[in-house]
Enzyme design. Structure first.
Site, PDB file in Angstrom:
ATOM      1  N   ASP A 104      77.140 -59.817  31.786  1.00 34.14           N
ATOM      2  CA  ASP A 104      76.986 -60.356  33.140  1.00 34.14           C
ATOM      3  C   ASP A 104      75.630 -59.975  33.731  1.00 34.14           C
ATOM      4  O   ASP A 104      75.007 -60.762  34.448  1.00 34.14           O
ATOM      5  CB  ASP A 104      78.113 -59.846  34.039  1.00 34.14           C
ATOM      6  CG  ASP A 104      79.450 -60.483  33.722  1.00 34.14           C
ATOM      7  OD1 ASP A 104      79.451 -61.510  33.017  1.00 34.14           O
ATOM      8  OD2 ASP A 104      80.477 -59.943  34.165  1.00 34.14           O
ATOM      9  N   TYR A 111      67.091 -58.240  46.023  1.00 37.23           N
ATOM     10  CA  TYR A 111      68.011 -59.366  45.863  1.00 37.23           C
ATOM     11  C   TYR A 111      68.253 -60.127  47.153  1.00 37.23           C
ATOM     12  O   TYR A 111      69.248 -60.825  47.296  1.00 37.23           O
ATOM     13  CB  TYR A 111      69.309 -58.855  45.205  1.00 37.23           C
ATOM     14  CG  TYR A 111      68.952 -58.029  43.989  1.00 37.23           C
ATOM     15  CD1 TYR A 111      68.446 -58.662  42.851  1.00 37.23           C
ATOM     16  CD2 TYR A 111      68.981 -56.645  44.022  1.00 37.23           C
ATOM     17  CE1 TYR A 111      68.030 -57.934  41.755  1.00 37.23           C
ATOM     18  CE2 TYR A 111      68.572 -55.902  42.931  1.00 37.23           C
ATOM     19  CZ  TYR A 111      68.100 -56.537  41.793  1.00 37.23           C
ATOM     20  OH  TYR A 111      67.664 -55.810  40.722  1.00 37.23           O
ATOM     21  N   HIS A 120      67.787 -48.074  42.663  1.00 36.07           N
ATOM     22  CA  HIS A 120      68.487 -47.665  41.451  1.00 36.07           C
ATOM     23  C   HIS A 120      67.644 -46.669  40.655  1.00 36.07           C
ATOM     24  O   HIS A 120      66.418 -46.741  40.647  1.00 36.07           O
ATOM     25  CB  HIS A 120      68.789 -48.875  40.562  1.00 36.07           C
ATOM     26  CG  HIS A 120      69.642 -49.917  41.220  1.00 36.07           C
ATOM     27  ND1 HIS A 120      69.118 -50.899  42.031  1.00 36.07           N
ATOM     28  CD2 HIS A 120      70.981 -50.132  41.172  1.00 36.07           C
ATOM     29  CE1 HIS A 120      70.097 -51.677  42.467  1.00 36.07           C
ATOM     30  NE2 HIS A 120      71.240 -51.237  41.955  1.00 36.07           N
ATOM     31  N   HIS A 145      65.071 -50.541  33.815  1.00 35.86           N
ATOM     32  CA  HIS A 145      66.328 -50.134  33.182  1.00 35.86           C
ATOM     33  C   HIS A 145      66.339 -50.342  31.672  1.00 35.86           C
ATOM     34  O   HIS A 145      67.158 -49.728  30.970  1.00 35.86           O
ATOM     35  CB  HIS A 145      67.498 -50.905  33.784  1.00 35.86           C
ATOM     36  CG  HIS A 145      67.802 -50.564  35.206  1.00 35.86           C
ATOM     37  ND1 HIS A 145      67.991 -49.268  35.632  1.00 35.86           N
ATOM     38  CD2 HIS A 145      67.946 -51.353  36.315  1.00 35.86           C
ATOM     39  CE1 HIS A 145      68.243 -49.270  36.937  1.00 35.86           C
ATOM     40  NE2 HIS A 145      68.207 -50.525  37.366  1.00 35.86           N
TER      41      HIS A 145
END
Length: 378
Positions: free
Chosen positions: A68, A280, A149, A111
């Site tokens: 996802d 986002y 993050h 990431h």
């Protein structure tokens, strides 16, 4: 992660004339060849990305491809390798002395690990840029990650390399992906103290984030003495971001861009590579924050009161699917959220009952002694 956020940032920077400022030039990056990708990624992983990119296979879940978070699409290899190529080209230009500052706001894909995609990130451009600097002769490179993050991919790639100081200031992994990045995550056996994590509680706003950053980052940069500063400016810490729980403003994130410029000047010989990252809210937050970043890198910051050109607002409304006459709520008209940025300096005192201060002190106690710093007084 839709490309519209990059399009809108580029267009807003262009409409403000930032690309026409003296000394500014645009570099069209190439698709990074496999040998450049392999400087930070396993060859088997690169082959796996190529396989899903061409449709030879539909997914490779073991390597994070087709999940996802990392859906596959045609030419995913070329798109991701071009982003990485941009950050590597920027690093080359900085190390060669062709430029002092460079920005790749399409980059910041922090990431991705050596052998796995993660968190919307396929290839790790930040790590590749750092590795290129090391390969060109840099002995000390500092990486400061200002995304909501944890910058886990960059950290893991340089986990045991004392030539690279990685600092990540992020929302705690207790409440947010990827669930890592705590104060005691401090580096491998050969580089203890060179992985630095400040894990902030949910709800931290400008004052807390800036207090934490200023209580940890400049002290470590001064002690480490990097030859180049690489920063990641994910703007998903904004209060309007749908994926995180921080409460920052455009003004707060603009301040971080100004701080990064100062750190580069004061601690890294004015060599600075800045990237984008998460974010986002593609219409109201990302273009403004990264346009402020571009302006800061040129040495002429935009005022927060600057009015956004109507042509850009119309274009953004069209990109958002708003028809003629529809309400343009969510399409900003200035470069400001209308807040005053202020934070309490660490020097005025530590409050042991404050969750942000607890986080700061945990990091300072864990990391500062490795660099000859006193967690209480430095």
């Amino acid at each position: 992660m839709a490309p519209v956020r990059l399009d809108l940032t580029h267009r807003l920077s262009q409409d403000f004339g930032l690309f026409d400022r003296p000394g500014v030039r645009l570099i069209k990056p190439e698709v990074a060849p496999d040998e450049v990708l392999a400087s930070v990624h396993d060859p088997e992983y690169i082959r796996a990305v190529r396989a899903v990119s061409t449709g030879a296979v539909d997914e490779d879940l073991e390597r994070g491809l087709g999940t996802d978070d990392n859906p596959v699409f045609p030419h995913i290899h070329e798109a991701s390798a071009r982003i990485l190529g941009g950050s590597v080209a920027a690093a080359e230009a900085i190390w060669a002395g062709e430029v002092r500052h460079a920005v790749n706001f399409a980059g910041g894909l922090h990431h991705a690990g050596r052998g796995k995609a993660s968190g919307f990130c396929i290839y790790n451009d930040c790590a590749a840029a750092i590795q290129r600097l090391l390969d060109r002769g840099a002995e000390r490179v500092a990486y400061v990650d200002l995304d909501a993050h944890h910058g886990d991919g960059v950290e893991s790639i340089f986990w045991n390399d004392p030539r690279v100081l990685t600092v990540s200031v992020h929302e705690t992994g207790i409440s947010l992906f990827p669930g890592s990045g705590f104060a005691n995550d401090s580096g491998g056996p050969e580089s203890l103290g060179y992985a630095v994590n400040v894990a902030l509680p949910p709800g931290t706003g400008d004052a807390g984030y800036l207090r934490a950053t200023h209580a940890v980052v400049p002290q470590l940069l001064r002690a480490f003495g990097p030859q180049v500063l690489v920063t990641q400016h994910g703007c998903d810490g904004h209060g309007g971001d749908p994926l995180t729980n921080l409460r920052m403003s455009v003004e707060g994130q603009r301040q971080l861009a100004l701080d990064a410029s100062d750190w580069a000047r004061d601690f890294a010989g004015d060599r600075w590579l800045a990237t984008g990252g998460g974010g986002y809210s593609p219409f109201s937050v990302v273009p403004r924050t990264w346009t402020h970043l571009v302006a800061a890198a040129t040495g002429q910051p935009l005022r927060t009161s600057t009015v956004i050109p109507q042509a850009w607002r119309d274009y953004a409304a069209q990109a958002a699917g708003l028809g003629p006459g529809e309400e343009m709520a969510g399409i900003p008209d200035t470069m400001s959220d209308g807040v005053d940025v202020w934070w309490r300096s660490w020097e005025v005192g530590y409050d042991p009952s404050d969750p942000v201060d607890q986080t700061i002190m945990a990091t300072r106690k864990e990391i500062f002694p490795y660099h000859g710093l006193d967690p209480w007084f430095d």
